[in-house]
Scaffold this active site. Sequence first.
Site, PDB file in Angstrom:
ATOM      1  N   ARG B 172       0.701  -1.214   0.026  1.00 54.36           N
ATOM      2  CA  ARG B 172       0.076   0.164  -0.071  1.00 54.36           C
ATOM      3  C   ARG B 172       0.898   1.373   0.187  1.00 54.36           C
ATOM      4  O   ARG B 172       0.323   2.381  -0.228  1.00 54.36           O
ATOM      5  CB  ARG B 172      -1.071   0.019   1.071  1.00 54.36           C
ATOM      6  CG  ARG B 172      -0.293   0.166   2.550  1.00 54.36           C
ATOM      7  CD  ARG B 172      -1.291  -0.134   3.570  1.00 54.36           C
ATOM      8  NE  ARG B 172      -0.406  -0.285   4.985  1.00 54.36           N
ATOM      9  CZ  ARG B 172      -1.121  -0.124   6.076  1.00 54.36           C
ATOM     10  NH1 ARG B 172      -2.546   0.216   6.389  1.00 54.36           N
ATOM     11  NH2 ARG B 172      -0.452  -0.350   7.036  1.00 54.36           N
ATOM     12  N   ARG B 200     -16.848  22.034  11.400  1.00 56.63           N
ATOM     13  CA  ARG B 200     -16.499  21.766  10.127  1.00 56.63           C
ATOM     14  C   ARG B 200     -17.525  22.416   9.272  1.00 56.63           C
ATOM     15  O   ARG B 200     -17.249  22.347   7.864  1.00 56.63           O
ATOM     16  CB  ARG B 200     -16.680  20.202   9.895  1.00 56.63           C
ATOM     17  CG  ARG B 200     -15.615  19.605  10.807  1.00 56.63           C
ATOM     18  CD  ARG B 200     -14.280  19.844  10.565  1.00 56.63           C
ATOM     19  NE  ARG B 200     -13.375  19.083  11.582  1.00 56.63           N
ATOM     20  CZ  ARG B 200     -12.243  19.702  11.537  1.00 56.63           C
ATOM     21  NH1 ARG B 200     -11.688  20.737  11.163  1.00 56.63           N
ATOM     22  NH2 ARG B 200     -11.330  18.851  12.392  1.00 56.63           N
TER      23      ARG B 200
END
Lengths: 233, 233, 233, 233
Positions: B172, B200
Amino acid sequence: MSMITVLDKGYVRLVNHMGSDLTVVNAARVSYAKESKELNERDMKLITFLAREGHTSPFRHVILQFEVYAPLMVARQWWKYVVGSAHQEGTGDTLEAWNESSRRYITEDPAFYIPSAQEWRGKPENSKQGSGDVVAWALGDKYTQELMEYVEEGVRKYEAALQDGVCAEQARLFLPAYGMYVRWYWTASLQAVCHFLNQRLEHDAQKEIQEYAKAILQLSQPLFPNAVGELLK
Amino acid sequence: MSMITVLDKGYVRLVNHMGSDLTVVNAARVSYAKESKELNERDMKLITFLAREGHTSPFRHVILQFEVYAPLMVARQWWKYVVGSAHQEGTGDTLEAWNESSRRYITEDPAFYIPSAQEWRGKPENSKQGSGDVVAWALGDKYTQELMEYVEEGVRKYEAALQDGVCAEQARLFLPAYGMYVRWYWTASLQAVCHFLNQRLEHDAQKEIQEYAKAILQLSQPLFPNAVGELLK
Amino acid sequence: MSMITVLDKGYVRLVNHMGSDLTVVNAARVSYAKESKELNERDMKLITFLAREGHTSPFRHVILQFEVYAPLMVARQWWKYVVGSAHQEGTGDTLEAWNESSRRYITEDPAFYIPSAQEWRGKPENSKQGSGDVVAWALGDKYTQELMEYVEEGVRKYEAALQDGVCAEQARLFLPAYGMYVRWYWTASLQAVCHFLNQRLEHDAQKEIQEYAKAILQLSQPLFPNAVGELLK
Amino acid sequence: MSMITVLDKGYVRLVNHMGSDLTVVNAARVSYAKESKELNERDMKLITFLAREGHTSPFRHVILQFEVYAPLMVARQWWKYVVGSAHQEGTGDTLEAWNESSRRYITEDPAFYIPSAQEWRGKPENSKQGSGDVVAWALGDKYTQELMEYVEEGVRKYEAALQDGVCAEQARLFLPAYGMYVRWYWTASLQAVCHFLNQRLEHDAQKEIQEYAKAILQLSQPLFPNAVGELLK
């Protein structure tokens, strides 16, 4: 010794700590209003007893503070433990603080973990997770070269995008981020540190995080030999 | 409607929830041993009072559960909030659970967030962080193409490494992981959800996470109109 | 059945819950992007595996909400567990909320736990803590009478002080508060509830809190038979 | 000076601490990989900025440790803050540990808080909670005498019950526990300590806990003058 290098560019640094084996004893004995000044045999037996019986709250009054520099994939495993996430025992309130650098605005040049030829590992034999033995040198060498080139290409594109006026928080999409080094402060109780060690020193933990766990152990054990010894039994 | 698509391949799904605006009122009034069965004007005033005075513990007895599918860079910002990390107010014990997919062993094909030509943003004017206006279409188009190619190359190398017997947890390293989609379960109290939203939905939050925050808001508000309304004032 | 009476005047009421055994399975499998709709044998094996290996985070996505009415000495033991205090394993972040009545301003009449003649227990044989067998009936009867009188005297003085204009937060100094009933809302994940049960169903837990733990068990087990069964093994 | 006496028999003792104002700065700047060795004007401005904008996580890397001896009613208010309970803002994960003595098995003689004649307060004018001015001396004197006698009677009965073989965990039902002194260790981050101070130095906090909050402030401020100054603004 307060700093240990890990992997190709990483490290763990002991920034600070508070308390000693005696702190565990005194926190446990607040019940009895007696405070030890020096660790005697009865104190050691108490530490053994507390650890064995799972009475771990007195170990939460001892604090350690580390600065860690590690690939993002290691940082994520570490946080998962902190958040108490997937397949981990939740011990969340564990007196922990975490402050980390961010690629949203940092100007430091990105650095990456590149395994050397003899560090690439194969699939595990009987498990969906983890890794097995080291692969043949030639194969490892090939992937070390390829990863180095691929990372360099990503960094070039990242920098070109910044140059062209693209914001950093999108330009970073070009970075092979799993291997990118990030730096953070970790402040945690001895209970939390030992819980982390019990999980991450295990043979089925990712090899790279095991290396960091070993560094944490090496920095912690001399400070609290009895408490660490008993909690890791 | 219990699922909202976000970005090019992501989504937020409301899996479950517990309680209503009334739960807040009843948890606050446990002091007075009275339980409301229907929300009346006095109850609404109590919710307004609790939110205004920062007496937020009654909002912690209402629970929401989401499944989220988002790029890793969004997931990391989200976790940072959960861990109470860098430059965020710590509200850690906030009744949260997190279970996430992992590239250490998953077999699902990796998927990536690729901004379209008109979605690339420039540097912010007066800040080290965040982003400004959209860049010229031609520039955006160029980076969309480049990112697509770079990601495809990374995936090819990742798969070749797996094919050659390299373990998934190292293979990965070839993935440009910031844009890679991950999937997780998030169970959190209404207090925690609204704290997340207050952070957010802000204009200086990363654009991509703002999109997820809007989806969370859209799924939460109809269920607890009074409580959400007051906590987001 | 959603309410169980405990001791002479107390109770535990199940106010609400979220999820089922399936929630544990689906939270654990978010990794594999598969969702079960009905619990099959493979699912049960997964629950057994997760509990056995200490992978308890999936159990945190199941939530229970109780109203409890119990003597203050029981409430304090309960909180200690929540705070992760003395001689308890810390599992602090355990998705818990707590809202409790307060004698600083409540107007409800105080109520007290008075053990009946056959409920007084003797000292334990070989321990500094806990209790042993029931004492002789005549002795128990004597202390039931004495406690009733002493409590009544305290309440009279408390009310006289209030009558004379003394503030409630000082007048309460006259109340034999260990036995005074308090009422609270407890919202907790299944992981937290089972951790509480594992501690408080033990024979060395205080008898009175064992009674509350049994009520919690009776209300929880039918809702999540597999998960509770495995976590309490 | 590391110990301050509070009320008639209580105290707060600073047992230990870790870090300084500089720790806050260095934890915040881990982002930039720069570490300050001495606090300069830029550092002070950063502390002001972090506190003002609510970026409180860097303050969690500074730790304080206290031993507290206080009446149970003060301890309960304190814990409620820690658990994040009724009418308090939840900041739960705040790096806190708590170890307390227990009347289930302690052998130390019980001690009680007895307000002196001039310390009894009246009802508040316009509130259901809190207290107002001091009551007349004669009334105060009467209640000091009565409380002393009532407490002595309770202790006599408690000791008689122990003598007759009743277990300590039930015998304590005779103790007027709200005023009984308990002793505990509290280890908390500077963020947590200042959150506690912001709540408990308020004029509507119970007078007795205000006294403890003042002692905590007096012991903390000299160690972290900038950080405490900004967080309490």
